[in-house]
Design a protein around this motif. Structure first.
Motif, short mmCIF file in Angstrom:
data_model
loop_
_atom_site.label_atom_id
_atom_site.label_comp_id
_atom_site.label_asym_id
_atom_site.label_seq_id
_atom_site.Cartn_x
_atom_site.Cartn_y
_atom_site.Cartn_z
N GLY A 174 41.83 -31.96 12.55
CA GLY A 174 41.89 -33.18 11.79
C GLY A 174 42.75 -33.22 10.84
N LEU A 175 43.99 -32.63 10.97
CA LEU A 175 44.97 -32.67 10.07
C LEU A 175 45.30 -33.96 9.60
CD1 LEU A 175 46.50 -29.76 8.93
CD2 LEU A 175 44.97 -29.66 11.09
N ALA A 176 45.50 -34.90 10.55
CA ALA A 176 45.78 -36.20 10.20
C ALA A 176 45.14 -36.86 9.36
CB ALA A 176 46.05 -36.87 11.17
N ALA A 177 43.87 -36.82 9.63
CA ALA A 177 42.80 -37.18 8.53
C ALA A 177 42.79 -36.72 7.09
CB ALA A 177 41.12 -37.27 9.22
N MET A 178 42.82 -35.36 7.23
CA MET A 178 43.16 -34.66 5.85
C MET A 178 44.31 -35.20 4.87
SD MET A 178 41.54 -30.86 6.61
CE MET A 178 41.96 -30.49 7.99
N ARG A 179 45.36 -35.39 5.76
CA ARG A 179 46.64 -35.57 4.88
C ARG A 179 46.43 -37.20 4.60
NH1 ARG A 179 49.76 -32.85 9.25
NH2 ARG A 179 50.31 -31.05 8.31
N ARG A 180 45.81 -38.06 5.07
CA ARG A 180 45.50 -39.29 4.70
C ARG A 180 44.55 -39.15 3.53
NH1 ARG A 180 42.02 -41.18 8.61
NH2 ARG A 180 43.40 -40.48 10.25
N ARG A 181 43.44 -38.43 3.62
CA ARG A 181 42.46 -38.50 2.41
C ARG A 181 43.28 -37.74 1.25
NH1 ARG A 181 38.08 -36.21 6.50
NH2 ARG A 181 37.18 -38.25 7.27
N ARG A 182 44.27 -36.84 1.53
CA ARG A 182 44.78 -36.22 0.45
C ARG A 182 46.22 -36.79 0.05
NH1 ARG A 182 43.84 -32.83 -3.11
NH2 ARG A 182 45.01 -31.07 -2.70
N ALA A 183 46.40 -37.62 0.41
CA ALA A 183 47.87 -38.27 0.15
C ALA A 183 49.15 -37.71 0.55
CB ALA A 183 47.87 -38.66 -1.40
N ARG A 228 49.73 -34.66 1.41
CA ARG A 228 50.02 -33.20 0.65
C ARG A 228 50.60 -32.37 1.79
NH1 ARG A 228 50.57 -33.92 -4.89
NH2 ARG A 228 49.41 -35.39 -5.49
N ASP A 229 51.20 -31.35 1.37
CA ASP A 229 51.71 -30.20 2.01
C ASP A 229 50.47 -29.55 2.82
OD1 ASP A 229 52.19 -27.17 1.99
OD2 ASP A 229 54.01 -28.15 2.47
N GLU A 230 50.68 -28.99 3.92
CA GLU A 230 49.56 -28.37 4.63
C GLU A 230 48.74 -27.35 3.68
OE1 GLU A 230 48.69 -25.82 8.57
OE2 GLU A 230 50.62 -26.80 8.28
N ARG A 231 49.48 -26.62 3.17
CA ARG A 231 48.98 -25.54 2.16
C ARG A 231 48.28 -26.21 1.02
NH1 ARG A 231 53.38 -20.77 1.00
NH2 ARG A 231 51.84 -19.40 -0.24
N MET A 232 48.34 -27.31 0.64
CA MET A 232 47.64 -28.01 -0.41
C MET A 232 46.43 -28.83 -0.06
SD MET A 232 49.24 -27.29 -3.37
CE MET A 232 49.15 -25.63 -2.73
N LEU A 233 46.14 -28.97 1.13
CA LEU A 233 45.23 -29.55 1.70
C LEU A 233 43.66 -29.35 1.20
CD1 LEU A 233 46.21 -30.61 5.27
CD2 LEU A 233 46.09 -31.99 3.62
N CYS A 234 43.51 -27.90 1.37
CA CYS A 234 42.10 -27.20 1.14
C CYS A 234 42.11 -26.07 0.33
CB CYS A 234 41.45 -27.09 2.74
SG CYS A 234 41.42 -28.38 3.59
N SER A 235 43.20 -25.73 -0.35
CA SER A 235 43.19 -24.51 -1.10
C SER A 235 42.64 -24.56 -2.40
CB SER A 235 44.63 -24.08 -1.03
OG SER A 235 45.39 -25.27 -1.70
N THR A 238 36.84 -30.66 -0.42
CA THR A 238 35.72 -31.67 -0.35
C THR A 238 36.61 -33.23 -0.11
OG1 THR A 238 35.42 -31.98 -2.43
CG2 THR A 238 34.02 -30.58 -1.51
N GLU A 239 37.55 -33.19 -0.62
CA GLU A 239 38.41 -34.48 -0.55
C GLU A 239 39.16 -34.53 0.90
OE1 GLU A 239 41.65 -37.14 -3.18
OE2 GLU A 239 42.01 -35.23 -3.17
N ALA A 240 39.43 -33.33 1.23
CA ALA A 240 40.00 -33.39 2.53
C ALA A 240 39.05 -33.60 3.79
CB ALA A 240 40.84 -32.09 3.05
N LEU A 241 37.77 -33.14 3.42
CA LEU A 241 36.76 -33.47 4.33
C LEU A 241 35.84 -34.63 4.18
CD1 LEU A 241 37.64 -30.48 5.07
CD2 LEU A 241 35.33 -29.84 5.40
N ALA A 242 36.05 -35.37 3.18
CA ALA A 242 35.42 -36.49 2.69
C ALA A 242 34.06 -36.03 2.31
CB ALA A 242 35.33 -37.60 3.67
N ILE A 243 33.67 -34.92 1.74
CA ILE A 243 32.31 -34.63 1.20
C ILE A 243 32.04 -35.27 -0.10
CG2 ILE A 243 31.07 -32.45 0.48
CD1 ILE A 243 32.69 -30.79 2.54
N THR A 244 30.92 -35.62 -0.08
CA THR A 244 30.35 -36.31 -1.24
C THR A 244 29.07 -36.01 -1.34
OG1 THR A 244 29.60 -38.40 -0.48
CG2 THR A 244 32.03 -38.27 -1.18
N SER A 245 28.02 -36.61 -2.39
CA SER A 245 26.98 -36.35 -2.54
C SER A 245 26.12 -36.94 -1.53
CB SER A 245 26.50 -36.93 -3.85
OG SER A 245 26.83 -38.43 -3.62
#
Length: 210
Positions: free
Chosen positions: A121-130, A132-139, A145-152
DNA sequence: AGAGAGATGATCT
DNA sequence: GATCATCTCTCTA
């Protein structure tokens, strides 16, 4: 050409067939010190979006850096319940961080998920993370949590039920350990674990003495 | 590459 | 009122 140098054999699963079968909640009903390193190389997905876990930290009630140290509160309630659920809390008023609760009820131990190697789901993660570079998505714990849309909304949910999936790793990876990051108490405990050589860590591990 | 600061809100003294 | 299991930007090198 591709991004970086090359040839590092990274066993980076591209999209495609899952690397392993889903873990059930029983996997987490053990010492947090066993579970934490075994999570390195597993795949975390939320609604099919996620990647390989490359960095985690263990926390335990008996140690003052743990949120559960001073006993149950509304925030930490799920840490005191059964193993195999998500503990999600807000960090610095801005970010969400996700943990996997471990050990039998009352132990109040959990594994903080600190970084992923994005695979699904790289496309969804890039969308949620504005974008960003692939390396900055989930590091980082707040980044992933932003990339995966994890909230309370995931707080207290089972780790083996929708929308969460955790796939077992297929082969045992090389793991490095070190002290935990970003804390001010119990700073000496070496309870941070990472996938050796990963380019997707929140921060490099210090070189290991041979 | 590394240091410093601001954002922003729940939890605790 | 202070403390955070953080991130991003800016400034200095």
């Amino acid at each position: 050409m591709a991004r970086r140098s090359s040839s590092v054999s990274h066993a980076a699963p591209r999209a495609g067939p899952p690397p392993g079968k889903p873990l059930d909640r029983g996997f987490f009903d053990r010492s947090v010190h066993e579970v934490a390193p075994e999570l390195i190389g597993a795949t975390l997905l939320v609604d099919g979006v996620g990647g390989l876990i490359v960095e985690v930290e263990a926390y335990h009630q008996t140690e003052p850096a743990a949120h559960s140290y001073r006993g149950p509160t509304p925030r930490t309630q799920v840490m005191f319940g059964p193993a195999g659920v998500a503990y999600v809390y807000r960090s610095y008023g801005i970010h969400w961080c996700v943990n996997f609760v471990c050990e039998p009820p009352g132990a109040a131990a959990a594994v903080l998920i600190r970084a992923l190697h994005p695979t699904h789901g790289l496309a969804a993660m890039r969308r949620r993370r504005a974008l960003r570079d692939e390396r900055m998505l989930c590091s980082g714990p707040g980044k992933l949590t932003e990339a995966l849309a994890i909230t309370s909304r995931l707080n207290g949910l089972w780790l083996d039920e929708a929308p969460i999936t955790i796939l077992a790793r297929d082969t045992a990876p090389e793991i490095v350990a070190g002290v935990r990051i970003g804390i001010t108490k119990a700073v000496e405990l070496p309870w941070r674990y990472g996938l050796k050589g990963s380019r997707f860590l929140s921060k490099a591990f210090p070189a290991q003495p041979l």
